[in-house]
Write a protein that holds these residues in place. Structure first.
Motif, PDB file in Angstrom:
ATOM      1  N   ARG A  14      35.455  44.458  -5.142  1.00 17.38           N
ATOM      2  CA  ARG A  14      36.630  45.302  -4.868  1.00 17.38           C
ATOM      3  C   ARG A  14      36.456  46.036  -3.536  1.00 17.38           C
ATOM      4  N   GLN A  15      36.231  45.241  -2.516  1.00 16.65           N
ATOM      5  CA  GLN A  15      35.951  45.824  -1.210  1.00 16.65           C
ATOM      6  C   GLN A  15      37.255  46.169  -0.480  1.00 16.65           C
ATOM      7  N   PHE A  16      37.917  47.204  -0.962  1.00 16.91           N
ATOM      8  CA  PHE A  16      39.186  47.604  -0.356  1.00 16.91           C
ATOM      9  C   PHE A  16      38.930  48.606   0.769  1.00 16.91           C
ATOM     10  N   TYR A  17      38.875  48.104   1.986  1.00 20.25           N
ATOM     11  CA  TYR A  17      38.603  48.997   3.116  1.00 20.25           C
ATOM     12  C   TYR A  17      39.923  49.485   3.685  1.00 20.25           C
ATOM     13  N   THR A  18      39.888  50.679   4.224  1.00 22.99           N
ATOM     14  CA  THR A  18      41.082  51.138   4.926  1.00 22.99           C
ATOM     15  C   THR A  18      40.713  51.567   6.349  1.00 22.99           C
TER      16      THR A  18
ATOM     17  N   LEU B  30      25.671  62.159   0.729  1.00 20.78           N
ATOM     18  CA  LEU B  30      25.579  60.848   0.071  1.00 20.78           C
ATOM     19  C   LEU B  30      26.887  60.092   0.268  1.00 20.78           C
ATOM     20  N   GLU B  31      26.799  58.791   0.598  1.00 22.45           N
ATOM     21  CA  GLU B  31      27.954  57.893   0.589  1.00 22.45           C
ATOM     22  C   GLU B  31      27.563  56.770  -0.360  1.00 22.45           C
ATOM     23  N   PRO B  32      28.067  56.780  -1.601  1.00 20.75           N
ATOM     24  CA  PRO B  32      27.586  55.818  -2.608  1.00 20.75           C
ATOM     25  C   PRO B  32      28.037  54.383  -2.373  1.00 20.75           C
ATOM     26  N   CYS B  33      29.100  54.174  -1.596  1.00 17.81           N
ATOM     27  CA  CYS B  33      29.649  52.833  -1.367  1.00 17.81           C
ATOM     28  C   CYS B  33      29.987  52.729   0.111  1.00 17.81           C
ATOM     29  N   ALA B  34      28.981  52.681   0.936  1.00 12.90           N
ATOM     30  CA  ALA B  34      29.181  52.929   2.366  1.00 12.90           C
ATOM     31  C   ALA B  34      29.965  51.841   3.078  1.00 12.90           C
ATOM     32  N   GLY B  35      30.037  50.655   2.508  1.00 16.14           N
ATOM     33  CA  GLY B  35      30.780  49.568   3.148  1.00 16.14           C
ATOM     34  C   GLY B  35      30.241  49.292   4.534  1.00 16.14           C
ATOM     35  N   ARG B  36      31.156  49.321   5.509  1.00 15.65           N
ATOM     36  CA  ARG B  36      30.712  49.078   6.895  1.00 15.65           C
ATOM     37  C   ARG B  36      30.634  50.387   7.667  1.00 15.65           C
TER      38      ARG B  36
ATOM     39  N   VAL C 201      24.557  54.198   0.554  1.00 19.25           N
ATOM     40  CA  VAL C 201      24.227  53.141  -0.401  1.00 19.25           C
ATOM     41  C   VAL C 201      25.282  52.044  -0.305  1.00 19.25           C
ATOM     42  N   GLU C 202      24.856  50.806  -0.334  1.00 18.68           N
ATOM     43  CA  GLU C 202      25.806  49.682  -0.285  1.00 18.68           C
ATOM     44  C   GLU C 202      25.147  48.482  -0.970  1.00 18.68           C
ATOM     45  N   ILE C 203      25.971  47.778  -1.755  1.00 15.87           N
ATOM     46  CA  ILE C 203      25.434  46.670  -2.548  1.00 15.87           C
ATOM     47  C   ILE C 203      25.433  45.348  -1.773  1.00 15.87           C
ATOM     48  N   ASP C 204      26.350  45.235  -0.832  1.00 21.59           N
ATOM     49  CA  ASP C 204      26.572  43.940  -0.175  1.00 21.59           C
ATOM     50  C   ASP C 204      25.704  43.823   1.085  1.00 21.59           C
TER      51      ASP C 204
ATOM     52  N   ARG D  49      25.720  41.873   3.514  1.00 14.72           N
ATOM     53  CA  ARG D  49      26.415  41.657   4.798  1.00 14.72           C
ATOM     54  C   ARG D  49      26.813  42.990   5.412  1.00 14.72           C
ATOM     55  N   ASN D  50      27.222  43.933   4.554  1.00 12.34           N
ATOM     56  CA  ASN D  50      27.580  45.258   5.067  1.00 12.34           C
ATOM     57  C   ASN D  50      26.347  46.027   5.523  1.00 12.34           C
ATOM     58  N   ILE D  51      25.238  45.787   4.828  1.00 15.31           N
ATOM     59  CA  ILE D  51      23.986  46.476   5.194  1.00 15.31           C
ATOM     60  C   ILE D  51      23.639  46.169   6.652  1.00 15.31           C
TER      61      ILE D  51
ATOM     62  N   ALA E 274      21.423  48.838  -2.293  1.00 19.64           N
ATOM     63  CA  ALA E 274      21.242  48.999  -3.748  1.00 19.64           C
ATOM     64  C   ALA E 274      22.581  48.998  -4.443  1.00 19.64           C
ATOM     65  N   ASP E 275      22.508  48.780  -5.757  1.00 21.91           N
ATOM     66  CA  ASP E 275      23.665  48.967  -6.619  1.00 21.91           C
ATOM     67  C   ASP E 275      23.661  50.450  -6.993  1.00 21.91           C
ATOM     68  N   PHE E 276      24.647  51.187  -6.536  1.00 22.73           N
ATOM     69  CA  PHE E 276      24.664  52.642  -6.780  1.00 22.73           C
ATOM     70  C   PHE E 276      24.632  52.948  -8.280  1.00 22.73           C
ATOM     71  N   LEU E 277      25.266  52.081  -9.071  1.00 19.38           N
ATOM     72  CA  LEU E 277      25.340  52.359 -10.506  1.00 19.38           C
ATOM     73  C   LEU E 277      23.953  52.270 -11.152  1.00 19.38           C
TER      74      LEU E 277
ATOM     75  N   CYS F 228      33.359  59.407  -0.473  1.00 12.48           N
ATOM     76  CA  CYS F 228      33.344  58.031  -0.995  1.00 12.48           C
ATOM     77  C   CYS F 228      34.743  57.431  -1.146  1.00 12.48           C
ATOM     78  N   ASN F 229      34.832  56.157  -0.821  1.00 14.75           N
ATOM     79  CA  ASN F 229      35.977  55.322  -1.178  1.00 14.75           C
ATOM     80  C   ASN F 229      35.402  54.255  -2.098  1.00 14.75           C
ATOM     81  N   PRO F 230      35.390  54.514  -3.413  1.00 12.77           N
ATOM     82  CA  PRO F 230      34.689  53.597  -4.323  1.00 12.77           C
ATOM     83  C   PRO F 230      35.510  52.338  -4.608  1.00 12.77           C
TER      84      PRO F 230
END
Ligand SMILES: C[S@@+](CC[C@H](N)C(=O)[O-])C[C@H]1O[C@@H](n2cnc3c(N)ncnc32)[C@H](O)[C@@H]1O
Length: 509
Positions: free
Chosen positions: A15-19, A41-47, A64-67, A69-71, A87-90, A105-107
């Motif tokens: 659900r990588q909905f970036y804005t 903390l940014e739990p879903c940092a994306g890009r 924190v970012e799971i993907d 490619r974004n890392i 990492a997986d923030f969860l 965060c934009n989760p």
């Protein structure tokens, strides 16, 4: 080993909905404030859309970012305070501790984890609601803060009023007192088109909400004004008491509640009618049939059947209703979800043989629920409707779980409710307040306010519907809306009833 993409994750779709919306970023960063010297903390940092725009230099920022490619992209930023965590923030959240001064965060919204992973989340966070991902990210982010720490999130607005998302409201009340709620149309997000019509930036602090707290609550959903020109003045504020008193029923702005409070005597649909969802066969392809000579416009699961030869159109006796049909005609008419014309004849039927009933009772997924309401005269309101709410007449039919069946305690209300539920007021003013999403569950439908007209009003409604049967529903549109306007305006002739007939608590929603 962490996934380099969604395919390898226990979460099927990240659900990588970036804005890229500058006004959304601007509002979020304004509400977060200056983070100089703070731990963030940014739990879903994306890009890095948010971490790269902070006001001030934090002492440390854990992104924190799971993907994977974004890392790689995140690592291209090189401020000394940035700590990129793949990492997986969860999973990672408990090890991060509760040490942050701020979280932004934009989760992911509507994440779909595998069933095993969802179960693991339930075990790991037994006191949190794990079913809606954005809520879990929100609650865990708040829990990662020091007492009083600041949070700013952009999330769908469904937590404000959804019955199922009450746990999120309760959490905010006790652990993450909101200071700002700004609601706006999802079109401002610009980059994606998803199932959420409205979004919301919510900011607050990690402590419980006090009665005397003031929460700035702005609704920009209908407007196109820039989010960055919002003025959080006194007129936008509601009290902590206001929110805490409405945590169970839903957080609705006072002005919206005022709009659905009538000047005329009123009640709620749940007071005057049973609102029930219907049958799920467990295997619609096997048990549902459609008229093969006049197939329904909307294709749903089911088999073509010979309508005159296989569908029992006469009223069922008590034994047939209880134990099923015997003989060649084993189907009965079925009302399924989706918008229907108020007088539509159904082209669907459901197997009502003894064997089928046994299967509905036994089958794991099947639900033979609210069966005492099957075959009764009532209204069918589709459970899901992205546009307006609609109601259609039904009788001598079973209804499925895509429908909320509305059965007035007093049948004299049927025609009035048919007109009222199809009217513009319910769709345009009531629905956005009670059910801002597409889903009209029985719980929302029960809360619809209804003018408590008297016998004269009910009789006039009956006559209008009688005329609509002859002339066509559409041809009575003006008459129906004029009738509803008179009801809203509290025209005495429509409300001629004895004081004693008023239900308890009428007059307010
Ligand atoms: C909606 S995007 C937002 C990204 C960024 N905050 C922004 O505003 O552009 C959500 C991000 O969360 C990441 N994500 C999804 N599930 C995650 C998880 N369990 N742990 C950490 N990150 C996750 C996705 O890969 C995606 O980059």
């Amino acid at each position: 080993m962490l996934p380099s993409s969604a395919a390898a994750s226990p979460i099927r779709d990240l659900r990588q909905f970036y804005t890229d919306s500058a006004e959304i970023h601007g509002l979020m960063l304004q509400l977060l404030g200056d983070v100089s010297g703070k731990s963030v903390l940014e739990p879903c940092a994306g890009r890095g859309a948010l971490v790269s725009r902070l006001d001030g230099s934090p002492s440390r920022l854990d992104a924190v970012e799971i993907d994977g490619r974004n890392i790689e992209i995140l690592k291209l930023y090189s401020p000394p305070w940035l700590n990129v965590i793949h990492a997986d923030f969860l999973e990672e959240c408990p090890t991060l501790g509760r040490s942050y001064d701020a979280v932004i965060c934009n989760p992911p919204y509507g994440l779909r984890p595998t069933p095993e992973y969802r179960l693991a989340l339930r075990h790991r966070y037994p006191d949190l609601y794990v079913t809606e991902s954005y809520g879990l990210f929100l609650c865990l982010g708040i829990r990662s803060l020091v007492p009083g720490g600041r949070y700013v999130y952009i999330v769908p607005d469904t937590f404000l009023t959804s019955h199922n998302l009450r746990p999120i409201r309760r959490f905010l009340l006790t652990e993450g007192a909101p200071t700002h709620i700004v609601r706006f149309s999802a079109t401002r997000f610009q980059t994606v088109d998803f199932n959420y019509g409205r979004l919301c930036v919510i900011a607050g602090n990690r402590h419980s909400l006090a009665n005397e707290d003031a929460v700035a609550w702005i609704d920009e959903a209908p407007s196109e004004r820039s989010l960055n020109s919002i003025c959080f003045d006194a007129s936008s504020r509601v009290s902590g008491t206001y929110l805490s008193e409405r945590t169970e029923a839903g957080w609705v702005q006072p002005s919206k509640i005022a709009a659905i409070n009538f000047s005329c005597p009123s009640t709620t649909l749940g007071e005057i009618a049973e609102c029930r969802t219907g049958l799920y066969t467990g295997d619609n392809l096997r048990f549902c049939g459609y008229n093969r000579d006049r197939p329904p416009a909307r294709r749903l699961n089911g088999q073509p059947i010979d309508w005159p030869a296989e569908v029992h159109l006469n009223r069922l006796d008590v034994k047939e209703r209880e134990h099923g049909l015997t003989g060649n005609k084993r189907f009965v008419p079925l009302i399924r979800g989706g918008c229907r014309h108020p007088f539509a004849e159904t082209r669907w039927a459901v197997d009502w043989s003894g064997e089928a009933l046994e299967a509905y009772r036994q089958k794991g997924k099947a639900r033979l629920q609210n069966r005492r309401f099957y075959f009764r005269r009532g209204l069918a309101v589709p459970m899901v409707s992205t546009g307006r709410l609609s109601a259609s007449l039904m009788s001598d039919a079973v209804f499925d779980q895509g429908v909320v069946g509305v059965f007035p305690h007093n049948e004299a209300w049927l025609e009035f409710l048919l007109i009222y539920l199809n009217g513009a007021f319910v769709s345009n003013t009531v629905k956005p307040v009670l059910s801002p999403g597409a889903n009209n569950s029985a719980n929302y439908i029960k809360r619809i306010p209804v003018p408590w007209v008297g016998p004269a009003g009910l009789e006039e409604a009956r006559q209008i519907v009688e005329q609509a049967v002859i002339d066509g529903w559409e041809s009575t549109a003006q008459m129906r809306e004029a009738f509803l306007r008179r009801a809203h305006a509290n025209e005495p002739a429509l409300f001629a009833f004895e004081e004693a007939e008023l239900p308890e608590g009428s007059g307010k929603v």
